[in-house]
Design a protein around this motif. Structure first.
Motif, PDB file in Angstrom:
ATOM      1  N   ALA A 156       0.848  -1.198   0.000  1.00  0.00           N
ATOM      2  CA  ALA A 156       0.000   0.000   0.000  1.00  0.00           C
ATOM      3  C   ALA A 156       0.881   1.245   0.000  1.00  0.00           C
ATOM      4  O   ALA A 156       1.982   1.235   0.557  1.00  0.00           O
ATOM      5  N   ASP A 157       0.410   2.300  -0.663  1.00  0.00           N
ATOM      6  CA  ASP A 157       1.142   3.573  -0.664  1.00  0.00           C
ATOM      7  C   ASP A 157       1.126   4.186   0.727  1.00  0.00           C
ATOM      8  O   ASP A 157       0.119   4.112   1.442  1.00  0.00           O
ATOM      9  N   ARG A 158       2.233   4.818   1.106  1.00  0.00           N
ATOM     10  CA  ARG A 158       2.349   5.501   2.384  1.00  0.00           C
ATOM     11  C   ARG A 158       2.822   6.935   2.153  1.00  0.00           C
ATOM     12  O   ARG A 158       3.577   7.197   1.222  1.00  0.00           O
ATOM     13  N   PRO A 159       2.401   7.875   3.000  1.00  0.00           N
ATOM     14  CA  PRO A 159       2.890   9.257   2.877  1.00  0.00           C
ATOM     15  C   PRO A 159       4.401   9.305   3.075  1.00  0.00           C
ATOM     16  O   PRO A 159       4.963   8.599   3.912  1.00  0.00           O
ATOM     17  N   VAL A 160       5.071  10.147   2.275  1.00  0.00           N
ATOM     18  CA  VAL A 160       6.528  10.293   2.369  1.00  0.00           C
ATOM     19  C   VAL A 160       6.828  11.476   3.287  1.00  0.00           C
ATOM     20  O   VAL A 160       6.721  12.630   2.894  1.00  0.00           O
ATOM     21  N   THR A 161       7.209  11.192   4.519  1.00  0.00           N
ATOM     22  CA  THR A 161       7.486  12.246   5.497  1.00  0.00           C
ATOM     23  C   THR A 161       8.909  12.768   5.321  1.00  0.00           C
ATOM     24  O   THR A 161       9.747  12.144   4.670  1.00  0.00           O
ATOM     25  N   ASP A 162       9.182  13.919   5.938  1.00  0.00           N
ATOM     26  CA  ASP A 162      10.526  14.495   5.880  1.00  0.00           C
ATOM     27  C   ASP A 162      11.554  13.554   6.496  1.00  0.00           C
ATOM     28  O   ASP A 162      12.678  13.433   5.989  1.00  0.00           O
ATOM     29  N   GLN A 163      11.186  12.910   7.582  1.00  0.00           N
ATOM     30  CA  GLN A 163      12.115  11.997   8.257  1.00  0.00           C
ATOM     31  C   GLN A 163      12.478  10.820   7.349  1.00  0.00           C
ATOM     32  O   GLN A 163      13.649  10.421   7.261  1.00  0.00           O
ATOM     33  N   LYS A 164      11.490  10.263   6.676  1.00  0.00           N
ATOM     34  CA  LYS A 164      11.747   9.158   5.757  1.00  0.00           C
ATOM     35  C   LYS A 164      12.645   9.608   4.616  1.00  0.00           C
ATOM     36  O   LYS A 164      13.577   8.894   4.213  1.00  0.00           O
ATOM     37  N   LEU A 165      12.377  10.786   4.090  1.00  0.00           N
ATOM     38  CA  LEU A 165      13.150  11.297   2.966  1.00  0.00           C
ATOM     39  C   LEU A 165      14.597  11.557   3.361  1.00  0.00           C
ATOM     40  O   LEU A 165      15.531  11.244   2.615  1.00  0.00           O
ATOM     41  N   LEU A 166      14.811  12.118   4.534  1.00  0.00           N
ATOM     42  CA  LEU A 166      16.172  12.360   5.021  1.00  0.00           C
ATOM     43  C   LEU A 166      16.929  11.050   5.214  1.00  0.00           C
ATOM     44  O   LEU A 166      18.124  10.952   4.907  1.00  0.00           O
ATOM     45  N   THR A 167      16.232  10.035   5.699  1.00  0.00           N
ATOM     46  CA  THR A 167      16.854   8.722   5.870  1.00  0.00           C
ATOM     47  C   THR A 167      17.319   8.156   4.531  1.00  0.00           C
ATOM     48  O   THR A 167      18.440   7.653   4.395  1.00  0.00           O
ATOM     49  N   ILE A 168      16.461   8.259   3.514  1.00  0.00           N
ATOM     50  CA  ILE A 168      16.817   7.767   2.182  1.00  0.00           C
ATOM     51  C   ILE A 168      18.002   8.539   1.610  1.00  0.00           C
ATOM     52  O   ILE A 168      18.931   7.952   1.037  1.00  0.00           O
ATOM     53  N   LEU A 169      18.007   9.857   1.784  1.00  0.00           N
ATOM     54  CA  LEU A 169      19.088  10.686   1.253  1.00  0.00           C
ATOM     55  C   LEU A 169      20.422  10.373   1.918  1.00  0.00           C
ATOM     56  O   LEU A 169      21.473  10.347   1.258  1.00  0.00           O
ATOM     57  N   ILE A 170      20.413  10.125   3.221  1.00  0.00           N
ATOM     58  CA  ILE A 170      21.650   9.791   3.934  1.00  0.00           C
ATOM     59  C   ILE A 170      22.193   8.448   3.449  1.00  0.00           C
ATOM     60  O   ILE A 170      23.396   8.296   3.177  1.00  0.00           O
ATOM     61  N   ILE A 171      21.315   7.457   3.332  1.00  0.00           N
ATOM     62  CA  ILE A 171      21.743   6.144   2.832  1.00  0.00           C
ATOM     63  C   ILE A 171      22.297   6.274   1.414  1.00  0.00           C
ATOM     64  O   ILE A 171      23.339   5.693   1.071  1.00  0.00           O
ATOM     65  N   TYR A 172      21.622   7.054   0.598  1.00  0.00           N
ATOM     66  CA  TYR A 172      22.045   7.250  -0.794  1.00  0.00           C
ATOM     67  C   TYR A 172      23.417   7.913  -0.866  1.00  0.00           C
ATOM     68  O   TYR A 172      24.260   7.526  -1.693  1.00  0.00           O
ATOM     69  N   ALA A 173      23.668   8.911  -0.014  1.00  0.00           N
ATOM     70  CA  ALA A 173      24.963   9.600  -0.008  1.00  0.00           C
ATOM     71  C   ALA A 173      26.093   8.621   0.291  1.00  0.00           C
ATOM     72  O   ALA A 173      27.157   8.657  -0.351  1.00  0.00           O
TER      73      ALA A 173
END
Length: 331
Positions: A156-173
């Motif tokens: 199911a789709d879930r809202p993309v919160t700022d915290q989730k987005l920051l987590t993804i960006l850190i892992i990606y870096a």
């Protein structure tokens, strides 16, 4: 009798409604993703063909990186340009599918491209896959198809919160830094599987960022974090394209696509499950199935890289007859 059956039918309907979390509109993402997968397979075949021709014309292998001369040659090769356009259209369809359906449902459907590319490469190169390579290909397809079938009824789709987005960006870096360092250190002796894994991981994040940007736009949250996502998406897409071109130099297009359509979705799926929590309501048997089918698909990629007759062969080392590449007989 009828009174006894009706309560059971009601319970069954309620159970199905709990399992099937996608609405009819979201299911449209599946055929859209299928079209994108077909475009990807043809695009990969034409890009690989164009790159191999440029390698022959320049007399230089692109395995350790494209030279400026080779880049100019690619831009003048109709087959490579057509392949690039087809891959661009594939990305458009993939983004459209992501806008309609959850990430872990849409992303694995790219496995269709693996089958189409295997057939195309066999016909265009004149090289038939041996039995062990076919078994590996079947493991890739079977693992991913089973995965997407389960995901379609438990995600199911879930809202993309700022915290989730920051987590993804850190892992990606972190992943991006490691990938670039390994590329600089190993590019002169890297094999096709290295480039395929690198491209698959990068494209997995690209798909995640695309889904994230779409979600935040739909939530009316187009802020600086979203722009950072867009920048990360573009960087990952460009570096991934470099990895793919290098992979074409030392591996056939069906192996490249097999790796991408398995590793790419597995990375995106892990992010979707762990960070975006798209499978938060999935039962334990579904989670176990995700792990099992993912392992089967990865074993299939490794087996295909090992048993494919064109793996590790550079086009400059093979005789050329028209558009058909004829592998040398082993001594």
């Amino acid at each position: 009798m009828m009174h006894a059956v009706l309560p059971e039918m009601v319970v069954l309907a309620e159970d199905l409604s709990e399992i099937t979390t996608l609405d009819p509109k979201q299911f449209w993402g599946i055929p859209v993703a299928l079209v994108g997968a077909a475009l990807m397979s043809f695009g990969a075949q034409y890009q690989s063909r164009g790159l191999n021709k440029v390698e022959r014309l320049t007399g230089e292998s692109a395995g350790s990186g494209l030279s400026l001369r080779q880049v100019g040659g690619l831009l003048r090769r109709p087959s490579w340009v057509v392949g690039t356009v087809l891959l661009g259209l594939a990305v458009v369809f993939q983004i459209g599918a992501l806008a309609l359906s959850p990430l872990i449902v849409v992303q694995p459907i790219g496995v269709v491209a693996m089958v189409i590319t295997a057939v195309l490469n066999s016909r265009m190169s004149g090289v038939r896959l041996p039995k062990r390579a076919m078994v590996s290909l079947a493991m890739c397809v079977g693992g991913i198809v089973t995965f997407v079938t389960i995901a379609a009824f438990t995600a199911a789709d879930r809202p993309v919160t700022d915290q989730k987005l920051l987590t993804i960006l850190i892992i990606y870096a972190v992943v991006l830094t490691v990938t670039v360092v390994l590329f600089v250190m190993l590019r002169h002796r890297a094999v096709a599987l290295f480039y395929i894994v690198g491209a698959g991981v990068l494209y997995g994040f690209v798909a995640t960022f695309a889904k994230t940007v779409i979600g935040r736009v739909q939530q009316n949250e187009f802020d600086w974090l979203t722009w950072l996502c867009v920048a990360a998406l573009l960087i990952g897409a460009l570096l991934g394209m470099v990895f793919v071109q290098n992979a074409y130099s030392s591996g056939p297009p069906d192996l490249v696509i097999a790796g991408l359509t398995v590793i790419d979705p597995l990375v995106a799926i892990l992010i979707g499950i762990v960070v975006l929590q798209e499978a938060a309501n999935a039962p334990m048997w579904a989670i176990s199935s995700f792990i099992l089918t993912g392992i089967v698909a990865l074993i299939g990629v490794i087996g295909l890289a090992r048993f494919h007759p064109q793996t590790g062969r550079n086009v400059l080392e093979e005789p050329w007859t028209g558009n058909i590449r004829v592998p040398r007989a082993k001594s």
